[in-house]
Design a protein around this motif. Structure first.
Motif, PDB file in Angstrom:
ATOM      1  N   VAL A 173      -3.055   3.579  -3.123  1.00 37.97           N
ATOM      2  CA  VAL A 173      -3.153   4.785  -3.934  1.00 37.97           C
ATOM      3  C   VAL A 173      -4.328   4.665  -4.889  1.00 37.97           C
ATOM      4  CG1 VAL A 173      -1.994   6.122  -5.754  1.00 37.97           C
ATOM      5  CG2 VAL A 173      -0.702   5.332  -3.782  1.00 37.97           C
ATOM      6  N   GLU A 174      -5.075   5.754  -5.000  1.00 38.72           N
ATOM      7  CA  GLU A 174      -6.147   5.890  -5.995  1.00 38.72           C
ATOM      8  C   GLU A 174      -5.920   7.229  -6.683  1.00 38.72           C
ATOM      9  OE1 GLU A 174      -9.983   5.598  -4.098  1.00 38.72           O
ATOM     10  OE2 GLU A 174      -9.440   3.752  -3.050  1.00 38.72           O
ATOM     11  N   GLY A 175      -5.201   7.231  -7.808  1.00 40.96           N
ATOM     12  CA  GLY A 175      -4.885   8.482  -8.497  1.00 40.96           C
ATOM     13  C   GLY A 175      -3.971   9.337  -7.639  1.00 40.96           C
ATOM     14  N   ASN A 176      -4.455  10.550  -7.265  1.00 42.11           N
ATOM     15  CA  ASN A 176      -3.651  11.438  -6.411  1.00 42.11           C
ATOM     16  C   ASN A 176      -4.048  11.307  -4.939  1.00 42.11           C
ATOM     17  OD1 ASN A 176      -6.165  12.698  -6.800  1.00 42.11           O
ATOM     18  ND2 ASN A 176      -5.285  14.716  -6.448  1.00 42.11           N
ATOM     19  N   LEU A 177      -4.751  10.217  -4.596  1.00 38.36           N
ATOM     20  CA  LEU A 177      -5.168   9.976  -3.217  1.00 38.36           C
ATOM     21  C   LEU A 177      -4.319   8.873  -2.591  1.00 38.36           C
ATOM     22  CD1 LEU A 177      -9.065   9.782  -3.651  1.00 38.36           C
ATOM     23  CD2 LEU A 177      -7.679  11.817  -3.173  1.00 38.36           C
ATOM     24  N   LEU A 178      -3.855   9.139  -1.380  1.00 33.08           N
ATOM     25  CA  LEU A 178      -3.210   8.107  -0.562  1.00 33.08           C
ATOM     26  C   LEU A 178      -4.224   7.769   0.522  1.00 33.08           C
ATOM     27  CD1 LEU A 178      -0.693   6.424   0.143  1.00 33.08           C
ATOM     28  CD2 LEU A 178       0.079   8.345   1.554  1.00 33.08           C
ATOM     29  N   VAL A 179      -4.775   6.560   0.454  1.00 34.64           N
ATOM     30  CA  VAL A 179      -5.853   6.151   1.346  1.00 34.64           C
ATOM     31  C   VAL A 179      -5.298   5.217   2.414  1.00 34.64           C
ATOM     32  CG1 VAL A 179      -8.104   5.027   1.484  1.00 34.64           C
ATOM     33  CG2 VAL A 179      -7.509   6.355  -0.554  1.00 34.64           C
ATOM     34  N   GLN A 180      -5.514   5.599   3.673  1.00 34.25           N
ATOM     35  CA  GLN A 180      -5.029   4.810   4.810  1.00 34.25           C
ATOM     36  C   GLN A 180      -6.213   4.330   5.632  1.00 34.25           C
ATOM     37  OE1 GLN A 180      -2.703   6.968   7.706  1.00 34.25           O
ATOM     38  NE2 GLN A 180      -2.006   5.110   8.702  1.00 34.25           N
ATOM     39  N   THR A 181      -6.220   3.040   5.931  1.00 38.21           N
ATOM     40  CA  THR A 181      -7.203   2.465   6.839  1.00 38.21           C
ATOM     41  C   THR A 181      -6.460   2.002   8.081  1.00 38.21           C
ATOM     42  OG1 THR A 181      -8.538   1.724   4.966  1.00 38.21           O
ATOM     43  CG2 THR A 181      -8.997   0.715   7.101  1.00 38.21           C
ATOM     44  N   GLN A 182      -6.942   2.438   9.250  1.00 39.16           N
ATOM     45  CA  GLN A 182      -6.353   2.039  10.536  1.00 39.16           C
ATOM     46  C   GLN A 182      -7.397   1.247  11.309  1.00 39.16           C
ATOM     47  OE1 GLN A 182      -5.537   5.846  12.335  1.00 39.16           O
ATOM     48  NE2 GLN A 182      -3.351   5.654  11.988  1.00 39.16           N
ATOM     49  N   ILE A 183      -6.977   0.105  11.870  1.00 33.77           N
ATOM     50  CA  ILE A 183      -7.880  -0.685  12.701  1.00 33.77           C
ATOM     51  C   ILE A 183      -7.219  -0.892  14.063  1.00 33.77           C
ATOM     52  CG2 ILE A 183      -9.151  -2.851  12.958  1.00 33.77           C
ATOM     53  CD1 ILE A 183      -9.078  -3.103   9.904  1.00 33.77           C
ATOM     54  N   GLU A 184      -7.927  -0.447  15.113  1.00 39.12           N
ATOM     55  CA  GLU A 184      -7.441  -0.618  16.475  1.00 39.12           C
ATOM     56  C   GLU A 184      -7.746  -2.043  16.949  1.00 39.12           C
ATOM     57  OE1 GLU A 184      -8.780   2.560  19.126  1.00 39.12           O
ATOM     58  OE2 GLU A 184      -9.101   3.809  17.358  1.00 39.12           O
ATOM     59  N   ASP A 185      -7.100  -2.453  18.037  1.00 40.02           N
ATOM     60  CA  ASP A 185      -7.337  -3.788  18.597  1.00 40.02           C
ATOM     61  C   ASP A 185      -8.803  -4.001  18.957  1.00 40.02           C
ATOM     62  OD1 ASP A 185      -4.728  -4.609  18.298  1.00 40.02           O
ATOM     63  OD2 ASP A 185      -4.168  -4.196  20.380  1.00 40.02           O
ATOM     64  N   ASN A 186      -9.503  -2.907  19.331  1.00 37.87           N
ATOM     65  CA  ASN A 186     -10.917  -3.035  19.703  1.00 37.87           C
ATOM     66  C   ASN A 186     -11.840  -3.082  18.480  1.00 37.87           C
ATOM     67  OD1 ASN A 186     -11.053  -0.396  18.752  1.00 37.87           O
ATOM     68  ND2 ASN A 186     -11.313   0.524  20.774  1.00 37.87           N
TER      69      ASN A 186
END
Length: 137
Positions: free
Chosen positions: A88-101
């Motif tokens: 969380v950054e303030g009112n932001l929900l930040v998602q990072t996705q990393i695939e197997d590749n």
């Protein structure tokens, strides 16, 4: 983020989403199906301190359960397994996705009193996807 818990948002506009789906190699039929849907999204907090982000359509319900700042395994709706991290950054929900590749996508969910704006970018893709959800009252 607490003030946005339990609020339901429905997709109203989507810009460059199909291009993003092409980039992450979602098949044509799946893309066309997803593009025809207007999901509802709701963020809730569970008793154990974890959160659940639920996206509901007439044909499917997808729930992502996570703890902030802890990597977790996620099964994307297209069946691909990824490593995800939410913070969380303030009112932001930040998602990072990393695939197997190694391909990495970032989804920034900006919560407001009237809308949820989801901005998606990916390494190696020069585009940006913006999906705007409106508060359901």
């Amino acid at each position: 983020m607490e003030k946005y818990l339990g609020k339901k948002y429905k997709l109203k506009t989507s810009d460059n989403f199909e291009e993003y789906l092409k980039f992450i190699e979602v098949g044509l039929l799946s893309r066309k199906l997803v593009m025809a849907l207007s999901p509802e999204s709701i963020l809730t907090k569970n008793q154990d301190g974890s959160y659940s982000l639920t996206m509901t359509t007439p044909i499917r319900k997808v729930v992502i359960t996570f703890k902030l700042d802890e990597e977790f395994n996620e099964n994307r709706p297209d069946g691909i397994k990824v490593k995800s991290l939410m913070h969380v950054e303030g009112n932001l929900l930040v998602q990072t996705q990393i695939e197997d590749n190694g391909r990495k996508s970032k989804h920034i969910r900006e919560f407001t009193d009237k809308s949820l704006i989801v901005t998606t970018t990916a390494e190696g893709w020069d585009g940006k996807c913006v999906r705007i959800y409106e508060l359901v009252e």
